[in-house]
Motif scaffolding. Structure first.
Motif, PDB file in Angstrom:
ATOM      1  N   VAL A 105      -0.812  -6.610 -10.670  1.00  0.00           N
ATOM      2  CA  VAL A 105      -2.252  -6.335 -10.648  1.00  0.00           C
ATOM      3  C   VAL A 105      -2.460  -5.175  -9.689  1.00  0.00           C
ATOM      4  O   VAL A 105      -2.214  -5.307  -8.484  1.00  0.00           O
ATOM      5  CB  VAL A 105      -3.061  -7.564 -10.194  1.00  0.00           C
ATOM      6  N   LYS A 106      -2.861  -4.040 -10.217  1.00  0.00           N
ATOM      7  CA  LYS A 106      -2.966  -2.837  -9.388  1.00  0.00           C
ATOM      8  C   LYS A 106      -4.036  -3.026  -8.325  1.00  0.00           C
ATOM      9  O   LYS A 106      -5.202  -3.255  -8.638  1.00  0.00           O
ATOM     10  CB  LYS A 106      -3.292  -1.617 -10.249  1.00  0.00           C
ATOM     11  N   PRO A 107      -3.661  -2.931  -7.044  1.00  0.00           N
ATOM     12  CA  PRO A 107      -4.652  -3.108  -5.981  1.00  0.00           C
ATOM     13  C   PRO A 107      -5.544  -1.880  -5.842  1.00  0.00           C
ATOM     14  O   PRO A 107      -5.150  -0.768  -6.195  1.00  0.00           O
ATOM     15  CB  PRO A 107      -3.783  -3.315  -4.728  1.00  0.00           C
ATOM     16  N   ASP A 108      -6.719  -2.106  -5.335  1.00  0.00           N
ATOM     17  CA  ASP A 108      -7.681  -1.023  -5.127  1.00  0.00           C
ATOM     18  C   ASP A 108      -7.771  -0.748  -3.628  1.00  0.00           C
ATOM     19  O   ASP A 108      -8.454  -1.449  -2.890  1.00  0.00           O
ATOM     20  CB  ASP A 108      -9.052  -1.423  -5.683  1.00  0.00           C
ATOM     21  N   PHE A 109      -7.042   0.274  -3.179  1.00  0.00           N
ATOM     22  CA  PHE A 109      -7.029   0.603  -1.762  1.00  0.00           C
ATOM     23  C   PHE A 109      -8.111   1.628  -1.447  1.00  0.00           C
ATOM     24  O   PHE A 109      -8.299   2.600  -2.183  1.00  0.00           O
ATOM     25  CB  PHE A 109      -5.668   1.171  -1.355  1.00  0.00           C
ATOM     26  N   LYS A 110      -8.811   1.404  -0.353  1.00  0.00           N
ATOM     27  CA  LYS A 110      -9.861   2.320   0.075  1.00  0.00           C
ATOM     28  C   LYS A 110      -9.286   3.389   0.991  1.00  0.00           C
ATOM     29  O   LYS A 110      -8.336   3.144   1.735  1.00  0.00           O
ATOM     30  CB  LYS A 110     -10.972   1.566   0.812  1.00  0.00           C
ATOM     31  N   LYS A 111      -9.869   4.564   0.938  1.00  0.00           N
ATOM     32  CA  LYS A 111      -9.432   5.636   1.814  1.00  0.00           C
ATOM     33  C   LYS A 111      -9.903   5.352   3.242  1.00  0.00           C
ATOM     34  O   LYS A 111     -11.061   4.996   3.464  1.00  0.00           O
ATOM     35  CB  LYS A 111      -9.999   6.981   1.352  1.00  0.00           C
ATOM     36  N   THR A 112      -8.997   5.474   4.203  1.00  0.00           N
ATOM     37  CA  THR A 112      -9.325   5.216   5.606  1.00  0.00           C
ATOM     38  C   THR A 112      -8.811   6.358   6.471  1.00  0.00           C
ATOM     39  O   THR A 112      -7.859   7.059   6.115  1.00  0.00           O
ATOM     40  CB  THR A 112      -8.694   3.902   6.088  1.00  0.00           C
ATOM     41  N   ILE A 113      -9.443   6.534   7.624  1.00  0.00           N
ATOM     42  CA  ILE A 113      -9.049   7.557   8.590  1.00  0.00           C
ATOM     43  C   ILE A 113      -8.912   6.901   9.947  1.00  0.00           C
ATOM     44  O   ILE A 113      -9.799   6.150  10.376  1.00  0.00           O
ATOM     45  CB  ILE A 113     -10.092   8.696   8.658  1.00  0.00           C
ATOM     46  N   TYR A 114      -7.805   7.169  10.629  1.00  0.00           N
ATOM     47  CA  TYR A 114      -7.553   6.618  11.955  1.00  0.00           C
ATOM     48  C   TYR A 114      -7.273   7.749  12.932  1.00  0.00           C
ATOM     49  O   TYR A 114      -6.602   8.723  12.598  1.00  0.00           O
ATOM     50  CB  TYR A 114      -6.350   5.669  11.941  1.00  0.00           C
ATOM     51  N   ASP A 115      -7.771   7.604  14.156  1.00  0.00           N
ATOM     52  CA  ASP A 115      -7.458   8.544  15.225  1.00  0.00           C
ATOM     53  C   ASP A 115      -6.369   7.941  16.112  1.00  0.00           C
ATOM     54  O   ASP A 115      -6.390   6.740  16.408  1.00  0.00           O
ATOM     55  CB  ASP A 115      -8.704   8.822  16.086  1.00  0.00           C
ATOM     56  N   TYR A 116      -5.420   8.763  16.527  1.00  0.00           N
ATOM     57  CA  TYR A 116      -4.385   8.262  17.429  1.00  0.00           C
ATOM     58  C   TYR A 116      -3.831   9.422  18.255  1.00  0.00           C
ATOM     59  O   TYR A 116      -3.979  10.602  17.892  1.00  0.00           O
ATOM     60  CB  TYR A 116      -3.253   7.587  16.654  1.00  0.00           C
TER      61      TYR A 116
ATOM     62  N   GLU B 206       0.810  -1.214   0.000  1.00  0.00           N
ATOM     63  CA  GLU B 206       0.000   0.000   0.000  1.00  0.00           C
ATOM     64  C   GLU B 206       0.845   1.267   0.000  1.00  0.00           C
ATOM     65  O   GLU B 206       0.535   2.229  -0.720  1.00  0.00           O
ATOM     66  CB  GLU B 206      -0.946  -0.001   1.209  1.00  0.00           C
ATOM     67  N   TRP B 207       1.925   1.306   0.797  1.00  0.00           N
ATOM     68  CA  TRP B 207       2.741   2.521   0.855  1.00  0.00           C
ATOM     69  C   TRP B 207       3.312   2.879  -0.513  1.00  0.00           C
ATOM     70  O   TRP B 207       3.351   4.050  -0.899  1.00  0.00           O
ATOM     71  CB  TRP B 207       3.867   2.368   1.880  1.00  0.00           C
ATOM     72  N   ALA B 208       3.748   1.853  -1.275  1.00  0.00           N
ATOM     73  CA  ALA B 208       4.343   2.103  -2.588  1.00  0.00           C
ATOM     74  C   ALA B 208       3.315   2.655  -3.564  1.00  0.00           C
ATOM     75  O   ALA B 208       3.604   3.567  -4.357  1.00  0.00           O
ATOM     76  CB  ALA B 208       4.968   0.823  -3.134  1.00  0.00           C
ATOM     77  N   GLN B 209       2.091   2.114  -3.527  1.00  0.00           N
ATOM     78  CA  GLN B 209       1.056   2.585  -4.439  1.00  0.00           C
ATOM     79  C   GLN B 209       0.512   3.949  -4.036  1.00  0.00           C
ATOM     80  O   GLN B 209       0.207   4.777  -4.895  1.00  0.00           O
ATOM     81  CB  GLN B 209      -0.073   1.551  -4.504  1.00  0.00           C
ATOM     82  N   ARG B 210       0.426   4.211  -2.732  1.00  0.00           N
ATOM     83  CA  ARG B 210      -0.023   5.532  -2.276  1.00  0.00           C
ATOM     84  C   ARG B 210       0.954   6.617  -2.718  1.00  0.00           C
ATOM     85  O   ARG B 210       0.555   7.747  -3.033  1.00  0.00           O
ATOM     86  CB  ARG B 210      -0.143   5.557  -0.751  1.00  0.00           C
TER      87      ARG B 210
END
Length: 226
Positions: free
Chosen positions: A196-207, A55-59
């Motif tokens: 195969v290009k992955p389809d990552f969903k947008k997410t939000i995390y609180d920390y 995910e980091w590489a594709q983002r």
């Protein structure tokens, strides 16, 4: 250092990049030592992340990441010596072009000649054996083949001990470079075919985060005022 399950994911492909640099070293202080052009050789071990499914590489749109090992001659071996640098780097496409790259690196350098009030008083640029190093270059790929991509670049190289010991004027260099991305076309093609290009969903995390530190810093020399 470990944040994803990588057991089934495709990784980056290795690219070996030798590089030669030449340019000007700025005067670090008044009465700075006489010196010629700065020259150097750099070996970059990088991984192309275009077809990395993590995910980091594709983002980050497939940057090149790796480590640079550099040897620098500052134009006066007696007073300025040589610098040996080890710097992790990241390289991004610039302005949407794969021919134009921004290369940024930060790490550690060792100098075999440093300031000494008796034996080397005019080199106030470097006063500790080990210093922080920062490198920012713009590279243009002017010739490409199946195995080698030739590149020309221009950029900035900085060395400083972070004011942990004075005097610390630091060294600032403005350099031109010629480099060659040496790649394995078979592995590159295999990585592209299996991608195969992955389809990552947008997410939000609180920390919540708490940070503290302890160190030493010297801000400036004492001066007398009348």
């Amino acid at each position: 250092t470990y944040a994803q399950d990588t057991s089934k994911e495709q990784k980056g492909t290795l690219v070996f990049t030798p590089e030669i640099v030449i340019g000007a070293l700025a005067e670090a202080n008044e009465n700075f030592v006489e010196h010629g052009l700065q020259t150097g050789a750099i070996i970059n071990f990088g991984w192309e992340q275009d077809y990395n499914t993590q995910e980091w590489a594709q983002r980050l749109k497939g940057p090149k990441t790796g480590v640079s090992l550099a040897l620098s001659n500052f134009g006066n071996l007696d007073s300025l010596g040589i610098g040996l640098s080890a710097m992790p780097f990241v390289e991004f496409n610039a302005f949407g072009s794969k021919r134009l790259k921004v290369h940024s690196a930060m790490g550690l350098s060792y100098f075999n000649k440093i300031y000494d009030p008796i034996t080397n008083p005019n080199n106030k640029g470097i006063t500790t054996d080990f210093v922080w190093s920062f490198r920012l270059f713009m590279n243009y790929q002017f010739l490409s083949s199946q195995k080698i991509d030739w590149r020309a670049g221009v950029g900035y190289f900085h060395h400083s001990n972070g004011h942990t010991r004075l005097p610390n004027q630091g060294l600032n260099s403005f350099l031109f470079s010629v480099s060659a991305d040496i790649k394995d076309p078979v592995k590159m093609q295999l990585a592209e075919d299996n991608f195969v290009k992955p389809d990552f969903k947008k997410t939000i995390y609180d920390y919540a985060s708490l940070r503290t530190g302890y160190g030493i810093n010297v801000l400036g020399e004492a001066e007398e005022f009348n």
